[in-house]
Design an enzyme around this catalytic site. Sequence first.
Site, PDB file in Angstrom:
ATOM      1  N   ASN A  96       0.839  -1.196   0.000  1.00  0.00           N
ATOM      2  CA  ASN A  96       0.000   0.000   0.000  1.00  0.00           C
ATOM      3  C   ASN A  96       0.874   1.247   0.000  1.00  0.00           C
ATOM      4  OD1 ASN A  96      -2.660   1.510   0.529  1.00  0.00           O
ATOM      5  ND2 ASN A  96      -1.382   2.202   2.234  1.00  0.00           N
ATOM      6  N   GLU A  97       0.654   2.092  -0.994  1.00  0.00           N
ATOM      7  CA  GLU A  97       1.294   3.404  -1.126  1.00  0.00           C
ATOM      8  C   GLU A  97       2.822   3.365  -1.028  1.00  0.00           C
ATOM      9  OE1 GLU A  97      -0.648   6.169   1.503  1.00  0.00           O
ATOM     10  OE2 GLU A  97      -2.391   6.319   0.193  1.00  0.00           O
TER      11      GLU A  97
END
Length: 372
Positions: free
Chosen positions: A164-165
């Site tokens: 994630n990210e």
Amino acid sequence: MSNSGGHTQQEKNYTAYLYTFQMTAKSGSSFDIYRQPFGVRTVRIENSQLLINNEPFYCHGVAKHEDSDIRGKGLDLPLILRDFNLLVWLGANCIRTSHYPYAEEIMDQCDRLGIVVIDESPGVGIQLVQNMGNVSLQHHKEVMTEMVRRDKNRPSVIMWSVANEPKTNLPEAQFYFKSVIDHTRGLDHTRPVTFVIGPTEFNTDRCARYVDVVCVNRYYGWYSDIGHTELIQKQLKYDLTKWFETFNKPIIITEYGADTVSGLHQSPSVSFTEDYQGDFMSEYHAVFDQLRHQFLVGEMVWNFADFMTAQGVTRVDGNKKGIFTRQRQPKMAAHLLRARYLNLINQTQIEQAQTNRKLNFQTHIDKEGLYL
């Protein structure tokens, strides 16, 4: 083998059948029984569509956290049931396990109710070059191996998210994430693989080319141009369209949201009020409706419920982007989203019925011939 079939109470057109494989091992008068629930279905990407069992599937759901105000991140079985009752009430058909694999009890409920899952690893916020070296890469592969081994038989899991990210505009990120994605595909070639894009842009990202579905988190009107909801549609549509034009892959919005203090109202709406959260989300929904029949295959609000964070000057009693409070009571946005998701379900049923009628008509022509 037994069938304990179940289905979502809202989405009658998508029925999930759950089977149990039972194996008995005997040795003399002793025996041991092992039971493995499983489902049979296909997931694939074709022509910018997400297909489940060869039918177009549009994800309308939420990102979650394992969190509550009494047990924190501890396992809470009554809370799990409460959350799934709310998901059914909401009309949600998917969740993302942001940002770590969830308890097996949660995954069991997804299997039983037919709520599909983007299963995400704990690889959250990989931002530094020193976290993209060989040691981290080997550990990341081990984590993906463990996650796939644990959840591979779950019919609810339709996609693996490796991170994630992460900061995927760095040169070092290209080899790192290509290696993790290739490793995950080698473990399971039956499901799409992705990571969730946060801080990078379509013209700087080095890794989106390797995924099957482009998942992006976007906060126009919150982390940029806060208060200016009139800019959201123009900014969001341009951004999503450019991601598609650059990589030619279907897109899921995996996060969008605005911090909201329950019970706080003001007209005209201002940030942190329930009114602003509703205005903010409505602008996003307008873009989703424009792109849903082109390349957008899912929308997931951030977040299902308010959750605690580390103390700091930017958070007052945690993250308040939930559509439910931390005590699982609805804000105005929950009712807004419920109306939207139920409408999407009705639209899906109508569209599928129209498609089936066309197919039946074409089949009749093929068999009988058409005479004028």
